[in-house]
Design a protein around this motif. Structure first.
Motif, PDB file in Angstrom:
ATOM      1  N   UNK A 106      -2.435   0.063   3.959  1.00  0.00           N
ATOM      2  CA  UNK A 106      -3.800   0.170   3.444  1.00  0.00           C
ATOM      3  C   UNK A 106      -4.748  -0.607   4.353  1.00  0.00           C
ATOM      4  N   UNK A 107      -6.023  -0.538   4.067  1.00  0.00           N
ATOM      5  CA  UNK A 107      -7.015  -1.281   4.831  1.00  0.00           C
ATOM      6  C   UNK A 107      -7.676  -0.429   5.886  1.00  0.00           C
ATOM      7  N   UNK A 134       4.168   3.097  -0.858  1.00  0.00           N
ATOM      8  CA  UNK A 134       3.263   2.531   0.127  1.00  0.00           C
ATOM      9  C   UNK A 134       2.648   3.593   1.052  1.00  0.00           C
ATOM     10  N   UNK A 135       3.354   4.686   1.216  1.00  0.00           N
ATOM     11  CA  UNK A 135       2.892   5.796   2.051  1.00  0.00           C
ATOM     12  C   UNK A 135       3.053   7.093   1.274  1.00  0.00           C
ATOM     13  N   UNK A 152      -2.827   6.190  -5.140  1.00  0.00           N
ATOM     14  CA  UNK A 152      -3.286   5.409  -4.002  1.00  0.00           C
ATOM     15  C   UNK A 152      -2.116   4.625  -3.420  1.00  0.00           C
ATOM     16  N   UNK A 153      -2.104   4.483  -2.129  1.00  0.00           N
ATOM     17  CA  UNK A 153      -1.073   3.673  -1.481  1.00  0.00           C
ATOM     18  C   UNK A 153      -1.231   2.212  -1.886  1.00  0.00           C
TER      19      UNK A 153
END
Length: 104
Positions: free
Chosen positions: A26-27, A59-60, A83-84
């Motif tokens: 993320x980010x 996470x992905x 959402x991840x």
């Protein structure tokens, strides 16, 4: 060499230098899922970390095939509608120190 340094070197090998608070998933600059998969394979194997409990799609998330409904797709091709979650360098270090993935 400490686990944290080994992990940071491995991250730098695959991506770029990251701080412990940085997230791979993320980010502003998430890594590509394909590259993350290669990194995580080496991470778990080279550091002898038990990967059970680790859910890559958490996470992905899988983007799926946008023009086909999930109903007709096999499980591995279905679109994830979440959402991840952040996969941070700190989480990778903590799991390495514990020897197994720490579920959060």
């Amino acid at each position: 060499m400490k686990q944290a340094e080994v992990i940071k070197q491995l991250i730098k090998k695959y991506f770029w230098e990251m701080q412990e608070e940085a997230s791979l998933s993320t980010g502003k600059e998430p890594v590509l899922p394909e590259e993350a998969l290669d990194f995580l394979d080496e991470y778990f194997e080279s550091l002898s970390i038990d990967p059970s409990g680790f859910d890559f799609r958490r996470y992905f998330p899988n983007e799926g095939i946008w023009f086909l409904p999930n109903k007709i797709l096999p499980e591995y091709m279905k679109t994830d509608h979440h959402q991840a979650e952040p996969l941070t360098v700190k989480m990778l270090i903590e799991a390495a120190e514990a020897g197994h993935w720490l579920d959060r």
